[in-house]
Design a protein around this motif. Structure first.
Motif, PDB file in Angstrom:
ATOM      1  N   LYS A  20       0.828  -1.207   0.000  1.00 50.99           N
ATOM      2  CA  LYS A  20       0.000   0.000   0.000  1.00 50.99           C
ATOM      3  C   LYS A  20       0.866   1.263   0.000  1.00 50.99           C
ATOM      4  O   LYS A  20       0.551   2.243  -0.669  1.00 50.99           O
ATOM      5  N   MET A  21       1.964   1.231   0.749  1.00 52.41           N
ATOM      6  CA  MET A  21       2.879   2.369   0.777  1.00 52.41           C
ATOM      7  C   MET A  21       3.523   2.588  -0.594  1.00 52.41           C
ATOM      8  O   MET A  21       3.649   3.720  -1.066  1.00 52.41           O
ATOM      9  N   LYS A  22       3.940   1.510  -1.234  1.00 56.41           N
ATOM     10  CA  LYS A  22       4.560   1.607  -2.561  1.00 56.41           C
ATOM     11  C   LYS A  22       3.575   2.186  -3.570  1.00 56.41           C
ATOM     12  O   LYS A  22       3.943   3.020  -4.396  1.00 56.41           O
ATOM     13  N   ASN A  23       2.323   1.730  -3.505  1.00 52.72           N
ATOM     14  CA  ASN A  23       1.297   2.242  -4.421  1.00 52.72           C
ATOM     15  C   ASN A  23       1.078   3.734  -4.203  1.00 52.72           C
ATOM     16  O   ASN A  23       0.925   4.491  -5.163  1.00 52.72           O
ATOM     17  N   GLU A  24       1.064   4.157  -2.956  1.00 53.98           N
ATOM     18  CA  GLU A  24       0.874   5.571  -2.624  1.00 53.98           C
ATOM     19  C   GLU A  24       2.053   6.400  -3.134  1.00 53.98           C
ATOM     20  O   GLU A  24       1.867   7.470  -3.713  1.00 53.98           O
ATOM     21  N   ALA A  25       3.260   5.900  -2.920  1.00 51.63           N
ATOM     22  CA  ALA A  25       4.458   6.608  -3.377  1.00 51.63           C
ATOM     23  C   ALA A  25       4.462   6.739  -4.899  1.00 51.63           C
ATOM     24  O   ALA A  25       4.776   7.796  -5.435  1.00 51.63           O
ATOM     25  N   ILE A  30       6.819   9.760  -5.693  1.00 52.08           N
ATOM     26  CA  ILE A  30       7.871   9.802  -4.675  1.00 52.08           C
ATOM     27  C   ILE A  30       8.808   8.611  -4.875  1.00 52.08           C
ATOM     28  O   ILE A  30       8.355   7.470  -4.970  1.00 52.08           O
ATOM     29  N   ASP A  31      10.102   8.885  -4.945  1.00 51.59           N
ATOM     30  CA  ASP A  31      11.107   7.849  -5.182  1.00 51.59           C
ATOM     31  C   ASP A  31      11.519   7.210  -3.857  1.00 51.59           C
ATOM     32  O   ASP A  31      12.275   7.803  -3.084  1.00 51.59           O
ATOM     33  N   VAL A  32      10.969   6.025  -3.594  1.00 53.20           N
ATOM     34  CA  VAL A  32      11.270   5.312  -2.355  1.00 53.20           C
ATOM     35  C   VAL A  32      11.525   3.834  -2.634  1.00 53.20           C
ATOM     36  O   VAL A  32      11.101   3.301  -3.655  1.00 53.20           O
ATOM     37  N   GLU A  33      12.211   3.234  -1.692  1.00 51.86           N
ATOM     38  CA  GLU A  33      12.368   1.777  -1.672  1.00 51.86           C
ATOM     39  C   GLU A  33      11.853   1.344  -0.313  1.00 51.86           C
ATOM     40  O   GLU A  33      12.318   1.837   0.721  1.00 51.86           O
ATOM     41  N   ILE A  34      10.870   0.451  -0.298  1.00 51.84           N
ATOM     42  CA  ILE A  34      10.241   0.042   0.956  1.00 51.84           C
ATOM     43  C   ILE A  34      10.267  -1.475   1.037  1.00 51.84           C
ATOM     44  O   ILE A  34       9.852  -2.167   0.102  1.00 51.84           O
ATOM     45  N   ASN A  35      10.763  -1.989   2.164  1.00 51.74           N
ATOM     46  CA  ASN A  35      10.830  -3.436   2.363  1.00 51.74           C
ATOM     47  C   ASN A  35      10.397  -3.795   3.773  1.00 51.74           C
ATOM     48  O   ASN A  35      10.562  -3.010   4.706  1.00 51.74           O
ATOM     49  N   ALA A  36       9.870  -5.015   3.906  1.00 54.35           N
ATOM     50  CA  ALA A  36       9.486  -5.548   5.213  1.00 54.35           C
ATOM     51  C   ALA A  36      10.517  -6.594   5.635  1.00 54.35           C
ATOM     52  O   ALA A  36      11.009  -7.366   4.803  1.00 54.35           O
ATOM     53  N   TYR A  37      10.833  -6.564   6.915  1.00 59.31           N
ATOM     54  CA  TYR A  37      11.817  -7.500   7.462  1.00 59.31           C
ATOM     55  C   TYR A  37      11.335  -8.014   8.814  1.00 59.31           C
ATOM     56  O   TYR A  37      10.623  -7.313   9.522  1.00 59.31           O
ATOM     57  N   PRO A  38      11.807  -9.202   9.214  1.00 56.22           N
ATOM     58  CA  PRO A  38      11.598  -9.604  10.608  1.00 56.22           C
ATOM     59  C   PRO A  38      12.480  -8.719  11.489  1.00 56.22           C
ATOM     60  O   PRO A  38      13.563  -8.296  11.062  1.00 56.22           O
ATOM     61  N   GLU A  39      12.028  -8.426  12.685  1.00 55.47           N
ATOM     62  CA  GLU A  39      12.783  -7.520  13.558  1.00 55.47           C
ATOM     63  C   GLU A  39      14.191  -8.038  13.830  1.00 55.47           C
ATOM     64  O   GLU A  39      15.101  -7.256  14.065  1.00 55.47           O
ATOM     65  N   SER A  40      14.377  -9.324  13.751  1.00 53.61           N
ATOM     66  CA  SER A  40      15.694  -9.914  14.017  1.00 53.61           C
ATOM     67  C   SER A  40      16.746  -9.505  12.981  1.00 53.61           C
ATOM     68  O   SER A  40      17.938  -9.682  13.202  1.00 53.61           O
TER      69      SER A  40
END
Length: 102
Positions: A20-25, A30-40
């Motif tokens: 959803k963030m990527k679609n909004e950007a 807006i030039d962004v790179e967004i990734n999800a990670y485990p907190e570890s």
């Protein structure tokens, strides 16, 4: 380009929010790179992000995350619970970009 890392328990619950963030950007140019990670993986990816956002379910890790992020001048914050629950990509993106500007 702003590189945003979202961190949660396993890196999966934030994946929908990342989309959803990527679609909004993209819609706003807006030039962004967004990734999800485990907190570890925070310490492993810290040199590849400009801002770290923690999922509300791991907010208890904020002190630990600050200890990793602050020496590298990487802002870190917990995602607003309501925005997370509603998967409000626009608000979370805005929050991340505001943290980078500080």
């Amino acid at each position: 380009m702003v590189k945003i890392g979202l961190f949660c328990a396993a890196g999966m619950s934030t994946s929908m929010l990342v989309t959803k963030m990527k679609n909004e950007a993209k819609a706003k140019g807006i030039d962004v790179e967004i990734n999800a990670y485990p907190e570890s993986e925070l310490e492993k990816v810290i040199d590849n992000i400009d801002v770290a956002l923690l999922g509300p379910q791991v907010k208890f890790l904020l002190t630990k995350a600050k200890a990793v992020c602050e020496p590298k001048n990487i802002p870190v914050e917990v995602i607003n619970t309501m925005d997370y629950g509603m998967m409000n990509g626009a608000k979370v993106l805005e929050s991340a970009l505001n943290l980078v500007k500080k």
